[in-house]
Design a protein around this motif. Structure first.
Motif, PDB file in Angstrom:
ATOM      1  N   GLY A   1       0.807  -1.210   0.000  1.00 18.49           N
ATOM      2  CA  GLY A   1       0.000   0.000   0.000  1.00 18.49           C
ATOM      3  C   GLY A   1       0.848   1.271   0.000  1.00 18.49           C
ATOM      4  N   PRO A   2       0.337   2.344  -0.567  1.00 21.37           N
ATOM      5  CA  PRO A   2      -1.004   2.427  -1.147  1.00 21.37           C
ATOM      6  C   PRO A   2      -1.067   1.764  -2.516  1.00 21.37           C
TER       7      PRO A   2
ATOM      8  N   ALA B   1     -13.510  -7.036  -0.219  1.00 24.20           N
ATOM      9  CA  ALA B   1     -12.385  -7.262   0.686  1.00 24.20           C
ATOM     10  C   ALA B   1     -11.873  -5.945   1.261  1.00 24.20           C
ATOM     11  N   LEU B   2     -11.777  -4.912   0.439  1.00 29.88           N
ATOM     12  CA  LEU B   2     -11.341  -3.606   0.930  1.00 29.88           C
ATOM     13  C   LEU B   2     -12.294  -3.092   2.003  1.00 29.88           C
ATOM     14  N   ASP B   3     -13.579  -3.301   1.793  1.00 25.28           N
ATOM     15  CA  ASP B   3     -14.564  -2.878   2.777  1.00 25.28           C
ATOM     16  C   ASP B   3     -14.431  -3.701   4.059  1.00 25.28           C
ATOM     17  N   ASP B   4     -14.238  -5.019   3.917  1.00 24.60           N
ATOM     18  CA  ASP B   4     -14.105  -5.891   5.089  1.00 24.60           C
ATOM     19  C   ASP B   4     -12.853  -5.554   5.902  1.00 24.60           C
ATOM     20  N   VAL B   5     -11.786  -5.181   5.212  1.00 28.17           N
ATOM     21  CA  VAL B   5     -10.538  -4.825   5.892  1.00 28.17           C
ATOM     22  C   VAL B   5     -10.659  -3.477   6.591  1.00 28.17           C
TER      23      VAL B   5
ATOM     24  N   ALA C   1     -10.137  -0.667   4.744  1.00 35.05           N
ATOM     25  CA  ALA C   1      -9.031   0.040   4.104  1.00 35.05           C
ATOM     26  C   ALA C   1      -9.247   1.546   4.134  1.00 35.05           C
ATOM     27  N   ALA C   2      -8.154   2.277   4.319  1.00 39.87           N
ATOM     28  CA  ALA C   2      -8.213   3.737   4.398  1.00 39.87           C
ATOM     29  C   ALA C   2      -7.993   4.339   3.017  1.00 39.87           C
ATOM     30  N   PRO C   3      -8.878   5.213   2.566  1.00 42.00           N
ATOM     31  CA  PRO C   3      -8.694   5.837   1.259  1.00 42.00           C
ATOM     32  C   PRO C   3      -7.518   6.804   1.263  1.00 42.00           C
ATOM     33  N   ALA C   4      -6.852   6.898   0.125  1.00 45.98           N
ATOM     34  CA  ALA C   4      -5.715   7.801  -0.037  1.00 45.98           C
ATOM     35  C   ALA C   4      -5.665   8.248  -1.490  1.00 45.98           C
ATOM     36  N   LEU C   5      -4.782   9.173  -1.768  1.00 42.59           N
ATOM     37  CA  LEU C   5      -4.556   9.625  -3.134  1.00 42.59           C
ATOM     38  C   LEU C   5      -3.098   9.426  -3.484  1.00 42.59           C
TER      39      LEU C   5
ATOM     40  N   LEU D   1      -4.959   2.325   1.632  1.00 49.48           N
ATOM     41  CA  LEU D   1      -3.930   1.986   2.596  1.00 49.48           C
ATOM     42  C   LEU D   1      -4.486   0.991   3.619  1.00 49.48           C
ATOM     43  N   HIS D   2      -3.595   0.237   4.237  1.00 49.50           N
ATOM     44  CA  HIS D   2      -3.971  -0.592   5.386  1.00 49.50           C
ATOM     45  C   HIS D   2      -4.569   0.322   6.457  1.00 49.50           C
ATOM     46  N   PRO D   3      -5.594  -0.116   7.175  1.00 51.11           N
ATOM     47  CA  PRO D   3      -6.241   0.784   8.146  1.00 51.11           C
ATOM     48  C   PRO D   3      -5.325   1.257   9.270  1.00 51.11           C
ATOM     49  N   ASP D   4      -4.234   0.532   9.532  1.00 50.46           N
ATOM     50  CA  ASP D   4      -3.292   0.942  10.580  1.00 50.46           C
ATOM     51  C   ASP D   4      -2.036   1.588   9.994  1.00 50.46           C
ATOM     52  N   ASP D   5      -2.133   2.133   8.794  1.00 49.55           N
ATOM     53  CA  ASP D   5      -0.936   2.574   8.074  1.00 49.55           C
ATOM     54  C   ASP D   5      -1.137   3.936   7.431  1.00 49.55           C
ATOM     55  N   GLU D   6      -1.700   4.867   8.158  1.00 48.59           N
ATOM     56  CA  GLU D   6      -1.978   6.174   7.570  1.00 48.59           C
ATOM     57  C   GLU D   6      -0.905   7.213   7.861  1.00 48.59           C
ATOM     58  N   GLU D   7       0.088   6.874   8.711  1.00 52.55           N
ATOM     59  CA  GLU D   7       1.160   7.827   9.001  1.00 52.55           C
ATOM     60  C   GLU D   7       2.181   7.830   7.867  1.00 52.55           C
ATOM     61  N   GLU D   8       2.812   8.979   7.661  1.00 52.07           N
ATOM     62  CA  GLU D   8       3.820   9.092   6.610  1.00 52.07           C
ATOM     63  C   GLU D   8       5.012   8.200   6.931  1.00 52.07           C
TER      64      GLU D   8
END
Length: 398
Positions: A233-234, A254-258, A260-264, A273-280
Motif C-alpha cells: 500500500g497504497p 475485501a477492501l470494505d471488510d478490511v 481500508a483507508a482511502p488515499a490519493l 492503505l492498510h487501516p493501521d498505516d496512515e502515518e507518513e
C-alpha cells in the motif's frame, strides 16, 4: 468503495517519493529481515514458478544462505508452495495457506477443472475420478509426476494439450494442477537441485502434519488484501484486481471488510492503505538491491511508473514478465546477469551516480559469493541483455 468529493478533500496524499521509501522499508530491501519467514511476509508471498526464485528473493531480503532457505521450505516447512493468484506458483507463509486456498487458489482450481472437463468431452465426473485416483496414490506414497504416471495408468491418458488442440499429451500434469490449486496436495520435497523444480507431490496433511483448513472465499480474500495493503500500500483497486487475479466485486468487498483507508497517489489517483498505516513513512539513507525474475517487488502493482519509469521495454517481455532487476533507492535502474565463471554483472539502463554504481557493485560481489560458482538460468532474459548472456542465463527465477 467509491470516494465522494468530501472524502477526496480529506484524503492523505502519498507521494511517489514516499512510495519508494515504503518499498525499501516494507519489502526488507533497505534493512534485511531477521529470517527467511520474515522475508517472505515482507512481500506477503514470493513468486515461485522457477525454483531458484524463492532462494534469490529470500536472500535479497534476509541474506540467508541456501541451507536456511531450504530448511524453511523442507525442514521446518514454515513456507509452502501453492498454485494461486493468476495461476502462478507462490511461496506462502504457512499461516496464509488457508486464506489463499479458499480464495485465489479456489478460483484457479475451478477454472482448471472446467477447462479440463471440457477437453475430455464435457465430463466433470471423469475429471473428479482421475483426481480421486491420483490423490489416493499420493496419500499412499508421495511421488514425482513421472513416478505417479507409472503407478496410476489413467494419468497417462492422452488428450489435447491445453491451448493446442492438435497436440496430444498425458493428462497427468493437468490433474496434478487441479489438485495443487485445490490445496489437496502440495509441492513437497524437491527431487532436483535447488535451481530446478522436480516436486515430490505430497498430500497437504502429510506435508504439514495436519490439514490447515480452508477459509471461505470472502475471509480468504480479506486476509490476502489485508496483508497486501501492508506490504504494497497504497495501491489502487486495479492493482489488487490484477495481483489477485480476482473480480472487482471481490476486491471491493475485501477492501470494505478490511476497513481500508482511502488515499490519493501523487497524480490524484484514488488508492487504499492498510487501516493501521496512515502515518507518513520516510527512509533515511541510500539502498541498492538485485532482485530475481518476477520478484514480488517488481510485479506487485499493475501500475508501475513510480518505480519503473519508462524502462519497461528494457526489462519486460511481450507477455509482461520481468527479468532480473537492479534497484537504487526505490527505482529500477537496470538488470543483472551471471558470467560463465559465476560472476554477477550489473547492467544499467542509464548512467548512474557513483554512489549507486558502488552500492550495486557491492551487491553483485555479495551475490557472486552467495552463488559460490553455481550458474542459474532463467526463462525470462530481459531485452536489455539478450544476446550477451552467459551460459548461466540471467541468474534469477519466477
Amino acid at each position: 468503495m467509491a470516494a465522494t468529493s468530501g472524502m477526496i478533500e480529506t484524503m492523505r496524499k502519498v507521494t511517489d517519493d514516499e512510495r519508494r521509501d515504503r518499498i525499501g522499508l516494507r519489502h526488507a530491501l533497505a534493512t534485511a529481515a531477521p529470517g527467511v519467514e520474515d522475508a517472505v511476509r515482507a512481500v506477503t508471498c514470493l513468486h515461485a514458478t522457477e525454483a531458484s526464485s524463492i532462494y534469490l528473493s529470500a536472500y535479497a531480503r534476509s541474506r540467508a544462505d541456501r541451507e536456511s532457505i531450504s530448511d524453511a521450505l523442507f525442514g521446518r516447512r514454515t513456507v509452502v508452495r501453492q498454485l494461486a493468484m493468476r495461476r502462478t506458483v507462490f511461496a506462502f507463509p504457512v499461516d496464509l495457506f488457508a486464506a489463499a486456498r479458499g480464495s485465489a487458489s479456489a478460483r484457479v482450481a475451478r477454472q482448471l477443472t472446467a477447462r479440463l472437463a471440457k477437453d475430455v468431452g464435457d465430463d466433470p465426473a471423469w475429471v473428479a475420478a482421475r483426481c480421486s485416483e491420483a490423490l489416493a496414490a499420493i496419500r499412499e506414497e508421495p511421488g514425482t509426476a513421472a513416478q505417479l504416471r507409472t503407478r496410476v495408468p489413467s494419468l497417462n491418458t492422452r488428450i489435447a494439450a491445453e491451448g493446442r488442440p492438435t497436440v496430444l499429451a498425458p493428462v497427468g500434469s493437468r490433474i496434478l494442477s487441479v489438485l495443487a490449486a485445490s490445496g489437496a496436495v502440495v509441492r513437497g520435497e524437491n527431487a532436483g537441485r535447488w535451481q530446478t523444480s522436480r516436486p515430490v507431490w505430497t498430500a497437504v496433511e502429510q506435508w504439514l502434519g495436519e490439514d490447515p483448513g480452508v477459509l471461505d472465499e470472502r475471509e480468504g480474500y480479506r486476509e490476502l488484501v489485508r496483508r497486501w495493503l501492508w506490504s504494497f500500500g497504497p495501491g489502487t483497486e486495479d492493482d489488487l484486481v490484477w495481483w489477485l487475479g480476482a473480480t472487482k466485486t471481490a476486491v471491493r468487498r475485501a477492501l470494505d471488510d478490511v476497513g481500508a483507508a482511502p488515499a490519493l497517489l501523487e497524480d490524484g489517483t484514488p488508492a487504499w492503505l492498510h487501516p493501521d498505516d496512515e502515518e507518513e513513512v520516510r527512509l533515511d539513507g541510500d539502498w541498492a538491491a538485485l532482485l530475481p525474475t518476477l520478484d514480488p517487488t517488481t510485479m506487485g502493482w499493475r501500475r508501475r511508473d513510480f518505480y519503473l519509469g519508462d524502462h519497461g521495454p528494457h526489462l519486460f517481455d511481450g507477455a509482461g514478465n520481468a527479468g532480473p532487476t537492479a534497484w537504487w533507492n526505490g527505482r529500477i535502474v537496470g538488470t543483472w546477469t551471471q558470467q560463465a565463471d559465476g560472476t554477477v554483472e550489473v547492467v544499467a539502463i542509464d548512467p548512474l551516480p557513483r554512489a549507486a554504481v558502488r552500492a550495486l557493485d557491492e551487491e553483485a560481489a555479495k551475490l557472486t559469493a552467495w552463488f559460490d560458482g553455481e550458474l542459474v538460468a532463467t526463462g525470462y532474459v530481459p531485452p536489455l541483455i539478450q544476446g550477451r548472456v552467459s551460459r548461466g542465463g540471467g541468474a534469477s527465477g519466477r
